[in-house]
Design a protein around this motif. Structure first.
Motif, mmCIF file in Angstrom:
data_model
loop_
_atom_site.group_PDB
_atom_site.id
_atom_site.type_symbol
_atom_site.label_atom_id
_atom_site.label_comp_id
_atom_site.label_asym_id
_atom_site.label_seq_id
_atom_site.Cartn_x
_atom_site.Cartn_y
_atom_site.Cartn_z
ATOM 1 N N PHE A 110 -11.376 -4.672 14.404
ATOM 2 C CA PHE A 110 -11.944 -3.459 13.629
ATOM 3 C C PHE A 110 -10.182 -3.258 13.338
ATOM 4 O O PHE A 110 -10.023 -2.192 12.536
ATOM 5 C CB PHE A 110 -12.077 -2.773 14.898
ATOM 6 N N ALA A 111 -9.016 -4.158 13.100
ATOM 7 C CA ALA A 111 -8.260 -3.903 12.912
ATOM 8 C C ALA A 111 -7.747 -4.735 12.044
ATOM 9 O O ALA A 111 -6.677 -4.197 11.163
ATOM 10 C CB ALA A 111 -6.624 -4.468 14.196
ATOM 11 N N LYS A 112 -8.683 -5.321 11.224
ATOM 12 C CA LYS A 112 -8.069 -5.818 10.173
ATOM 13 C C LYS A 112 -8.378 -4.978 8.845
ATOM 14 O O LYS A 112 -9.456 -4.390 8.761
ATOM 15 C CB LYS A 112 -9.324 -6.883 10.032
ATOM 16 N N ARG A 113 -7.158 -4.899 8.042
ATOM 17 C CA ARG A 113 -7.300 -4.746 7.032
ATOM 18 C C ARG A 113 -8.106 -4.987 5.314
ATOM 19 O O ARG A 113 -8.398 -6.015 5.509
ATOM 20 C CB ARG A 113 -6.568 -3.259 6.430
ATOM 21 N N SER A 114 -9.215 -4.273 4.745
ATOM 22 C CA SER A 114 -8.934 -4.524 3.453
ATOM 23 C C SER A 114 -8.225 -5.287 2.429
ATOM 24 O O SER A 114 -7.120 -4.413 2.471
ATOM 25 C CB SER A 114 -10.112 -3.754 2.568
ATOM 26 N N ARG A 115 -8.425 -6.174 1.610
ATOM 27 C CA ARG A 115 -7.026 -5.719 0.152
ATOM 28 C C ARG A 115 -6.361 -4.554 -0.340
ATOM 29 O O ARG A 115 -5.414 -5.079 -1.150
ATOM 30 C CB ARG A 115 -7.668 -6.880 -0.629
ATOM 31 N N TYR A 116 -6.972 -3.373 -0.232
ATOM 32 C CA TYR A 116 -6.635 -2.376 -0.473
ATOM 33 C C TYR A 116 -5.941 -1.596 1.134
ATOM 34 O O TYR A 116 -5.478 -0.441 0.575
ATOM 35 C CB TYR A 116 -7.249 -0.944 -1.262
ATOM 36 N N GLY A 117 -5.990 -1.793 2.090
ATOM 37 C CA GLY A 117 -4.856 -1.733 3.325
ATOM 38 C C GLY A 117 -6.005 -0.836 4.214
ATOM 39 O O GLY A 117 -5.679 0.121 5.171
ATOM 40 N N THR A 126 1.148 -1.157 -0.032
ATOM 41 C CA THR A 126 -0.131 0.053 0.441
ATOM 42 C C THR A 126 1.265 1.260 -0.013
ATOM 43 O O THR A 126 2.059 1.514 0.937
ATOM 44 C CB THR A 126 -0.494 0.186 1.231
ATOM 45 N N ARG A 127 0.459 2.198 -1.148
ATOM 46 C CA ARG A 127 1.113 3.785 -1.015
ATOM 47 C C ARG A 127 1.082 4.292 -0.478
ATOM 48 O O ARG A 127 -0.638 4.192 0.262
ATOM 49 C CB ARG A 127 1.223 4.067 -2.757
ATOM 50 N N LYS A 128 2.517 5.460 0.830
ATOM 51 C CA LYS A 128 1.737 6.008 1.299
ATOM 52 C C LYS A 128 1.614 7.759 1.364
ATOM 53 O O LYS A 128 1.454 8.271 -0.210
ATOM 54 C CB LYS A 128 3.373 5.696 2.395
ATOM 55 N N VAL A 129 0.828 8.299 1.692
ATOM 56 C CA VAL A 129 0.228 9.591 1.479
ATOM 57 C C VAL A 129 1.244 10.728 1.051
ATOM 58 O O VAL A 129 2.205 10.939 2.368
ATOM 59 C CB VAL A 129 -0.365 10.059 1.945
ATOM 60 N N SER A 130 1.476 11.483 0.472
ATOM 61 C CA SER A 130 2.679 12.359 0.023
ATOM 62 C C SER A 130 1.955 13.426 0.572
ATOM 63 O O SER A 130 1.035 13.883 1.139
ATOM 64 C CB SER A 130 3.309 12.385 -1.077
ATOM 65 N N ILE A 131 3.183 15.381 0.133
ATOM 66 C CA ILE A 131 2.723 16.331 1.364
ATOM 67 C C ILE A 131 1.398 17.066 0.799
ATOM 68 O O ILE A 131 0.853 17.245 0.996
ATOM 69 C CB ILE A 131 3.793 17.216 1.279
ATOM 70 N N LEU A 132 1.278 16.468 -0.472
ATOM 71 C CA LEU A 132 0.065 17.486 -1.260
ATOM 72 C C LEU A 132 -1.377 17.117 -1.387
ATOM 73 O O LEU A 132 -2.261 17.804 -0.741
ATOM 74 C CB LEU A 132 -0.121 17.750 -2.722
ATOM 75 N N PRO A 133 -1.790 14.925 -1.194
ATOM 76 C CA PRO A 133 -2.877 14.861 -0.895
ATOM 77 C C PRO A 133 -2.404 15.253 0.341
ATOM 78 O O PRO A 133 -4.449 15.404 0.856
ATOM 79 C CB PRO A 133 -2.686 13.572 -0.847
ATOM 80 N N LEU A 134 -1.739 15.648 1.307
ATOM 81 C CA LEU A 134 -2.133 15.672 3.035
ATOM 82 C C LEU A 134 -2.740 16.512 3.033
ATOM 83 O O LEU A 134 -3.442 16.926 4.071
ATOM 84 C CB LEU A 134 -0.867 15.404 3.608
#
Length: 488
Positions: A342-349, A39-47
């Motif tokens: 509640f900690a389970k993630r989907s395949r998209y993270g 899964t990709r992390k969020v960069s500054i512009l989207p943040l």
């Protein structure tokens, strides 16, 4: 993960702040929440735009400030209020968010300072206020469209449209935070651009004297303060996504700074145009009035653009708020405060169960009116912010050596002074609340006070499975070594 560095360079995991002599250092700049590969992390512009939508989303909803207090106080409010409230909250979020870069956000802040019981209460109140807030956006979305599509004004068509919109936006959250972040960038540009155009076409009609109109004897202070408060809070919500941010220790403070500028401009400029170019009729300044102003100044095409921008803005606020709410539940589960599922993630993270719970809350609360929603969420949010201020000051006093990648350039006394004006404001907002809103909000708080012991009982009896992620630093466990081994 936070580590303790002893005099012999041994690194052992210890409880947060067991000794004032401890120097806390962070091994690297990576978030301390458990990682999800692929899964990709969020960069500054989207943040930046995620923060923008957590807090603002544009000037849609500020109209009531003019109705309540007139042009001058409305304009002054959106200049002065950020200094009293938004700047301190953003600074505290930057310091605490980089100190605890994980998805629990403010829940972890309060838990580390006051213990897990109060951390849970913080999580419950902030999650509930967020869900109440999110119930507003489908309503505002349809309010801006109903002038062009009258069938959306009431009845079954409106109810089905609200449900369909909630489903579509919830699915977007399910597909991934990176998608939500870049969608927020596009929606933000589309939502703000028509107001720049409206400002240009309004230049021949601007009369500065209209900005100075005020009548202190006809100010609805409750509506005025609630409108300002609602439009300028939730800076701390982004902290529950810190574990999903690329290099949060550097990215989060910068994003908060740029988002603060964007939010203030996004409110002040449209109000300046609307109040300066159109003769004042305070009764007309209600939700959706900017689209009427656009028609007068630019024509039908600009009105449709504003209406479309308002609709898109509410979509952006919905997905940003739901991301924060659902990742908060995931972060609480990683800390063992909520059942493990509640900690389970989907395949998209993404936090699947958290998204489902948050969306269900939105549907259940969508019957509330605009004013009731704003007042109720403000009341609960105030309680949560008081605990955040206490946690911030307490950690500054008790654990001055804790690693703070970003630290507000004030000492302990300065930190306390900085929290005084927003605390006074919180007391004023609470005092002006109606009896109905106060009763409902206090009832919600009582539910949280009872819920946490019930969950602990369920854990003890093994009715539900709870677990704490091994990748997170231990906030409340026993020391791993004696105090004698700590650095002097």
């Amino acid at each position: 993960m936070q580590k303790l560095r002893s005099t012999v360079n041994r690194q052992v995991s210890v409880e947060m702040g067991q000794s004032d002599a401890v120097e806390y250092v962070n091994i690297n700049d990576q978030p301390s929440s458990p990682r999800v590969h692929g899964t990709r992390k969020v960069s500054i512009l989207p943040l930046i735009f995620l923060i923008f939508y957590e807090v603002s989303g544009g000037p849609f909803g500020v109209e009531d400030s003019v109705k309540a207090a007139g042009p001058l106080l409305a304009l002054l409010g959106f200049l002065v209020f950020p200094i009293i409230w938004s700047v301190p909250e953003a600074l505290i979020t930057a310091e605490m968010g980089t100190m605890f870069p994980e998805n629990g956000g403010y829940v972890v802040w309060v838990s580390s300072a006051l213990g897990p019981y109060w951390g849970f209460q913080q999580g419950w109140m902030k999650w509930l206020s967020g869900v109440i807030d999110n119930a507003l956006y489908p309503v505002l979305f349809l309010d801006y469209l109903k002038s062009g599509i009258p069938a959306l004004g009431n009845g079954l068509p409106r109810a089905f449209a609200a449900l369909a919109l909630t489903f579509v936006l919830t699915f977007m959250n399910y597909r991934g935070l990176t998608i939500v972040g870049w969608a927020a960038v596009l929606l933000g540009i589309f939502s703000l651009l028509p107001f720049v155009v409206m400002g240009l076409v309004s230049l021949p009609k601007l009369e500065p004297s209209r900005w100075l109109v005020v009548n202190l004897g006809e100010v609805d202070w409750n509506l005025y303060l609630n409108t300002l408060f609602w439009n300028l809070n939730y800076w701390d919500s982004i902290s529950t996504l810190a574990g999903e941010v690329d290099n949060p220790k550097k990215t989060l403070p910068k994003a908060l700074f740029y988002a603060l500028i964007l939010v203030i401009f996004g409110y002040f400029f449209p109000l300046l145009v609307g109040t300066g170019a159109i003769p004042l009729d305070r009764d007309l300044w209600t939700d959706g009035y900017f689209s009427d102003i656009a028609k007068v100044l630019g024509g039908v095409w600009l009105r449709w653009w504003i209406q479309g921008a308002a609709a898109m803005s509410n979509m952006g606020m919905f997905v940003a708020e739901m991301s924060s709410d659902s990742f908060q539940l995931l972060g609480m589960a990683e800390r063992g405060m909520l059942p493990e599922f509640f900690a389970k993630r989907s395949r998209y993270g993404t936090p699947l169960i958290g998204i489902i719970f948050s969306a269900s809350g939105v549907v259940l609360l969508s019957w509330l009116s605009f004013q009731d929603i704003v007042a109720a969420e403000n009341f609960l949010y105030c309680f949560g912010m008081i605990m955040e201020f206490i946690a911030f000051v307490w950690l500054r006093i008790q654990y001055p050596a804790a690693s703070r990648p970003y630290k507000i350039p004030t000492g302990t006394v300065g930190a306390i002074i900085m929290c005084i004006p927003p605390t006074i404001l919180i007391c004023v907002v609470l005092a002006l609340s109606t009896l109905k809103v106060a009763a409902l909000s206090v009832g919600a708080v009582v539910i949280g006070l009872v819920m946490q012991p019930c969950l602990k009982y369920a854990e003890k009896k093994r009715l539900m499975k709870f677990s704490t992620s091994a990748e997170l630093p231990d906030l409340h466990g026993p020391e791993q070594e004696s105090v004698d081994s700590l650095p002097e």
